[in-house]
Design a protein around this motif. Sequence first.
Motif, PDB file in Angstrom:
ATOM      1  N   GLU A   1     -12.119  13.970  -8.801  1.00 31.95           N
ATOM      2  CA  GLU A   1     -12.362  14.145 -10.352  1.00 31.95           C
ATOM      3  C   GLU A   1     -11.954  13.076 -10.738  1.00 31.95           C
ATOM      4  O   GLU A   1     -12.428  12.194 -12.059  1.00 31.95           O
ATOM      5  CB  GLU A   1     -11.870  15.612 -11.278  1.00 31.95           C
ATOM      6  N   ARG A   2      -9.809  12.898 -10.427  1.00 29.77           N
ATOM      7  CA  ARG A   2      -9.086  11.404 -11.385  1.00 29.77           C
ATOM      8  C   ARG A   2      -9.331  11.832 -12.400  1.00 29.77           C
ATOM      9  O   ARG A   2      -8.994  10.447 -13.180  1.00 29.77           O
ATOM     10  CB  ARG A   2     -10.181  10.487 -10.905  1.00 29.77           C
ATOM     11  N   LEU A   3      -8.991  12.777 -12.335  1.00 29.67           N
ATOM     12  CA  LEU A   3      -8.498  13.146 -14.229  1.00 29.67           C
ATOM     13  C   LEU A   3      -6.653  12.840 -14.232  1.00 29.67           C
ATOM     14  O   LEU A   3      -6.231  13.078 -15.517  1.00 29.67           O
ATOM     15  CB  LEU A   3      -8.979  14.380 -14.563  1.00 29.67           C
ATOM     16  N   LEU A   4      -6.645  13.431 -13.774  1.00 31.72           N
ATOM     17  CA  LEU A   4      -4.672  13.352 -13.317  1.00 31.72           C
ATOM     18  C   LEU A   4      -4.289  12.570 -12.593  1.00 31.72           C
ATOM     19  O   LEU A   4      -4.583  12.063 -11.268  1.00 31.72           O
ATOM     20  CB  LEU A   4      -4.441  14.773 -12.766  1.00 31.72           C
ATOM     21  N   PRO A   5      -3.497  11.536 -12.888  1.00 30.18           N
ATOM     22  CA  PRO A   5      -2.428  10.931 -12.378  1.00 30.18           C
ATOM     23  C   PRO A   5      -1.388  11.695 -10.745  1.00 30.18           C
ATOM     24  O   PRO A   5      -1.443  12.934 -10.700  1.00 30.18           O
ATOM     25  CB  PRO A   5      -1.239  10.526 -13.223  1.00 30.18           C
ATOM     26  N   GLY A   6      -1.028  10.811 -10.338  1.00 32.12           N
ATOM     27  CA  GLY A   6      -0.166  11.809  -8.811  1.00 32.12           C
ATOM     28  C   GLY A   6      -0.575  11.539  -7.906  1.00 32.12           C
ATOM     29  O   GLY A   6      -0.420  11.703  -6.709  1.00 32.12           O
ATOM     30  N   HIS A   7      -2.205  11.388  -7.439  1.00 36.42           N
ATOM     31  CA  HIS A   7      -3.157  10.962  -6.500  1.00 36.42           C
ATOM     32  C   HIS A   7      -3.430  10.081  -6.040  1.00 36.42           C
ATOM     33  O   HIS A   7      -3.765   8.981  -6.918  1.00 36.42           O
ATOM     34  CB  HIS A   7      -4.618  11.553  -7.108  1.00 36.42           C
ATOM     35  N   TRP A   8      -2.841   9.279  -4.909  1.00 39.76           N
ATOM     36  CA  TRP A   8      -2.870   7.789  -4.471  1.00 39.76           C
ATOM     37  C   TRP A   8      -3.665   7.718  -3.546  1.00 39.76           C
ATOM     38  O   TRP A   8      -4.414   8.310  -2.762  1.00 39.76           O
ATOM     39  CB  TRP A   8      -1.353   7.405  -3.638  1.00 39.76           C
ATOM     40  N   GLU A   9      -3.920   6.433  -2.891  1.00 44.99           N
ATOM     41  CA  GLU A   9      -4.716   5.665  -1.614  1.00 44.99           C
ATOM     42  C   GLU A   9      -3.586   4.752  -1.168  1.00 44.99           C
ATOM     43  O   GLU A   9      -3.364   4.166  -1.909  1.00 44.99           O
ATOM     44  CB  GLU A   9      -5.837   5.006  -1.316  1.00 44.99           C
ATOM     45  N   GLY A  10      -3.672   4.698   0.212  1.00 43.54           N
ATOM     46  CA  GLY A  10      -2.792   3.511   1.130  1.00 43.54           C
ATOM     47  C   GLY A  10      -3.493   2.733   1.394  1.00 43.54           C
ATOM     48  O   GLY A  10      -4.723   3.290   2.479  1.00 43.54           O
ATOM     49  N   ASP A  11      -2.752   1.691   1.770  1.00 41.07           N
ATOM     50  CA  ASP A  11      -3.079   0.548   2.856  1.00 41.07           C
ATOM     51  C   ASP A  11      -2.765  -0.276   3.477  1.00 41.07           C
ATOM     52  O   ASP A  11      -0.852  -0.401   2.672  1.00 41.07           O
ATOM     53  CB  ASP A  11      -4.925   0.221   2.809  1.00 41.07           C
ATOM     54  N   LEU A  12      -2.912  -1.311   4.727  1.00 37.96           N
ATOM     55  CA  LEU A  12      -2.503  -1.837   5.028  1.00 37.96           C
ATOM     56  C   LEU A  12      -2.738  -3.167   4.978  1.00 37.96           C
ATOM     57  O   LEU A  12      -4.294  -3.161   5.669  1.00 37.96           O
ATOM     58  CB  LEU A  12      -1.593  -1.985   6.444  1.00 37.96           C
ATOM     59  N   ILE A  13      -2.308  -4.350   4.143  1.00 36.47           N
ATOM     60  CA  ILE A  13      -3.197  -5.760   4.752  1.00 36.47           C
ATOM     61  C   ILE A  13      -1.875  -6.333   5.499  1.00 36.47           C
ATOM     62  O   ILE A  13      -0.700  -6.615   5.178  1.00 36.47           O
ATOM     63  CB  ILE A  13      -3.461  -6.743   3.414  1.00 36.47           C
ATOM     64  N   LYS A  14      -2.966  -7.718   6.517  1.00 38.40           N
ATOM     65  CA  LYS A  14      -2.145  -8.118   7.758  1.00 38.40           C
ATOM     66  C   LYS A  14      -2.666  -9.344   7.652  1.00 38.40           C
ATOM     67  O   LYS A  14      -2.777 -10.104   6.806  1.00 38.40           O
ATOM     68  CB  LYS A  14      -3.256  -7.414   8.886  1.00 38.40           C
ATOM     69  N   GLY A  15      -1.010  -9.893   7.947  1.00 37.00           N
ATOM     70  CA  GLY A  15      -1.001 -11.661   7.505  1.00 37.00           C
ATOM     71  C   GLY A  15      -1.609 -12.681   9.086  1.00 37.00           C
ATOM     72  O   GLY A  15      -2.375 -11.382   9.935  1.00 37.00           O
ATOM     73  N   ALA A  16      -1.267 -13.348   9.514  1.00 34.83           N
ATOM     74  CA  ALA A  16      -1.373 -13.968  10.555  1.00 34.83           C
ATOM     75  C   ALA A  16      -1.051 -13.723  11.704  1.00 34.83           C
ATOM     76  O   ALA A  16      -0.267 -12.768  12.144  1.00 34.83           O
ATOM     77  CB  ALA A  16      -0.790 -15.893  10.189  1.00 34.83           C
ATOM     78  N   ARG A  17      -2.034 -13.499  12.265  1.00 34.24           N
ATOM     79  CA  ARG A  17      -2.290 -12.710  13.746  1.00 34.24           C
ATOM     80  C   ARG A  17      -1.916 -11.194  13.550  1.00 34.24           C
ATOM     81  O   ARG A  17      -0.754 -11.630  14.754  1.00 34.24           O
ATOM     82  CB  ARG A  17      -1.466 -13.755  15.215  1.00 34.24           C
TER      83      ARG A  17
ATOM     84  N   GLN B   1       1.247 -10.251  12.663  1.00 35.42           N
ATOM     85  CA  GLN B   1       2.145  -9.698  13.097  1.00 35.42           C
ATOM     86  C   GLN B   1       3.418  -9.838  11.679  1.00 35.42           C
ATOM     87  O   GLN B   1       4.397  -9.830  11.745  1.00 35.42           O
ATOM     88  CB  GLN B   1       2.751 -11.485  13.674  1.00 35.42           C
ATOM     89  N   SER B   2       2.770  -9.885  10.623  1.00 37.63           N
ATOM     90  CA  SER B   2       3.014  -9.443   9.434  1.00 37.63           C
ATOM     91  C   SER B   2       2.183  -8.468   8.235  1.00 37.63           C
ATOM     92  O   SER B   2       1.025  -7.860   8.640  1.00 37.63           O
ATOM     93  CB  SER B   2       3.938 -10.554   8.370  1.00 37.63           C
ATOM     94  N   SER B   3       2.851  -7.747   7.900  1.00 38.16           N
ATOM     95  CA  SER B   3       2.018  -6.859   6.749  1.00 38.16           C
ATOM     96  C   SER B   3       2.358  -6.412   5.575  1.00 38.16           C
ATOM     97  O   SER B   3       3.818  -6.271   5.147  1.00 38.16           O
ATOM     98  CB  SER B   3       2.170  -5.524   7.821  1.00 38.16           C
ATOM     99  N   VAL B   4       2.149  -6.403   4.548  1.00 35.55           N
ATOM    100  CA  VAL B   4       2.126  -5.926   2.808  1.00 35.55           C
ATOM    101  C   VAL B   4       1.964  -3.876   3.181  1.00 35.55           C
ATOM    102  O   VAL B   4       0.512  -3.888   3.262  1.00 35.55           O
ATOM    103  CB  VAL B   4       2.215  -6.198   2.304  1.00 35.55           C
ATOM    104  N   GLY B   5       2.538  -3.147   2.713  1.00 34.45           N
ATOM    105  CA  GLY B   5       2.077  -1.267   1.937  1.00 34.45           C
ATOM    106  C   GLY B   5       1.298  -2.013   0.944  1.00 34.45           C
ATOM    107  O   GLY B   5       1.910  -2.356  -0.115  1.00 34.45           O
ATOM    108  N   VAL B   6       0.445  -0.652   0.569  1.00 38.36           N
ATOM    109  CA  VAL B   6      -0.407  -1.430  -0.598  1.00 38.36           C
ATOM    110  C   VAL B   6      -0.841   0.609  -0.787  1.00 38.36           C
ATOM    111  O   VAL B   6      -1.298   0.462  -0.276  1.00 38.36           O
ATOM    112  CB  VAL B   6      -1.957  -1.874  -0.614  1.00 38.36           C
ATOM    113  N   LEU B   7      -0.321   0.642  -2.109  1.00 34.86           N
ATOM    114  CA  LEU B   7      -0.616   2.210  -2.984  1.00 34.86           C
ATOM    115  C   LEU B   7      -0.466   1.955  -4.379  1.00 34.86           C
ATOM    116  O   LEU B   7      -0.469   1.473  -4.268  1.00 34.86           O
ATOM    117  CB  LEU B   7       0.416   2.913  -3.191  1.00 34.86           C
ATOM    118  N   VAL B   8      -2.683   2.428  -4.230  1.00 37.25           N
ATOM    119  CA  VAL B   8      -2.677   2.627  -5.925  1.00 37.25           C
ATOM    120  C   VAL B   8      -3.014   4.110  -6.227  1.00 37.25           C
ATOM    121  O   VAL B   8      -3.710   4.598  -5.453  1.00 37.25           O
ATOM    122  CB  VAL B   8      -4.160   1.273  -5.688  1.00 37.25           C
ATOM    123  N   CYS B   9      -3.214   3.942  -7.754  1.00 38.41           N
ATOM    124  CA  CYS B   9      -3.022   5.537  -8.139  1.00 38.41           C
ATOM    125  C   CYS B   9      -4.600   5.985  -8.223  1.00 38.41           C
ATOM    126  O   CYS B   9      -5.049   4.565  -9.116  1.00 38.41           O
ATOM    127  CB  CYS B   9      -2.382   5.628  -9.672  1.00 38.41           C
TER     128      CYS B   9
END
Length: 333
Positions: free
Chosen positions: A164-180, A182-190
Motif C-alpha cells: 500500500e506504500r502508506l507507511l515509511p520504513g519499507h525499502w527496496e534495494g539493489d546494486l549497480i555495477k561499474g566497468a567489467r 569490478q565496482s559496485s554501489v548499493g542502492v536503497l529506496v524508501c
Amino acid sequence: MAWVRQGLSARQIARELQRAQSIITRELRRNGRALIGRPRKVPGYDAALAQQRAVGLRQRPRRPRKLRGDAALWPEVLILLRAGWSPQQASLKLRRLHPDDSAWHVSHETIYRALYAMPRGELRRQILLRHKRAARRPQRRTPDGRGRMTDLPSIHDRPPEVEERLLPGHWEGDLIKGARNQSSVGVLVCRQSLFVMLVRLPDATAQSVLEGFTQAFARLPPRLRKTLTYDQGKEMALHRQLSKGVGLNVYFADPHSPWQRGRCENINGLLRQYLPKGTDLSVHSQRDLDRIAWRLNMRPRVSLDVRMPAEVFLERLYGRPVNFSIEDVIAVG
C-alpha cells in the motif's frame, strides 16, 4: 491547381508530386472553395490566392515565446534543469510556486521544444536532459552468473502494508555495477517517500554488502527500518545477519521480475546520469555518493504530489512539516 481543375483526386496529386496525401488534403481544405469560412468567387483551388493568404498569415504578429532569452522564466527553468530535474518536474514546481501568475506557467512540452531548438552541441554541453539515449535498448534475458540461493523469504509473504506504500520504513534495494562488474554501489529506496540512500562498497561480496547496508540502516530510527525487498543475487547471502543486526525483514522478488522492485529500478536509471555504465564506480567516495543521493532526493515527484522525497522523508523522521525553497535547490545544484 491545374490537376484539381482536371478532376484529379488528392491521392493522385500527391503521387504525382511525390508528397504525402495528407499534405495535399490539408492545403485543399485550407484554401479550396471556401476561404476562412466565406464563399469564394472563383470555385475550386486558386494558387495565386492561396499564396497571397500564406504571405499575409506569415506577416501577422505572433505571441512572443514564453521561453525566449530575455524572459525571466527561461533562467528559472534552466536552474531547475541544471539541478537534474525533468521538464515535467520543473513545469509542475513553477506552477505550484506561482499558482495565480500565468506568466510562470509553462508546459513540459514547451520546455522540451525550447531545448531541442538549441544547437545540438550547446544542448550536449549544458547537459540539461537526464537520458541521453535516443531509443530503448532491446531487453535480453541472459544468465547473470551470480548463482541462486534457496529457501528465501518470498515477496509474496510481505505484509499488505508494504504494497500500500502508506507507511515509511519499507525499502527496496539493489546494486549497480561499474566497468567489467569490478565496482559496485548499493542502492536503497524508501517505497513510501522515494528517499534514496547510496552505499559505497569495496566489492560485491556478501560480507561487504552486509557491512555497508548495516551501516546505512543503523543511522535510521527503528520505525523507519521495517522491510527490505531485494532480488535473488548472491550478494544478499547474509540476509539473515542483516535482518538480525538492524531489525528489518528481508524479502526476495521473483527471478526476472524487475517490476516487483519498480521504484529501485527507476532510481537505477536516474543514477546513471551521475554513475554512467562502463565507468569505475570505486573512484566515488561516500561523500560523493551522499551528494548524488541528495540531488535525487531534492527533485519533486508527481507521485508525491510534486513534493520532494527529502520533504516527505524528513517530515516522517522529525514529525513536523519540512519545505524547501528554490534557493535550497540552487544550493544543491
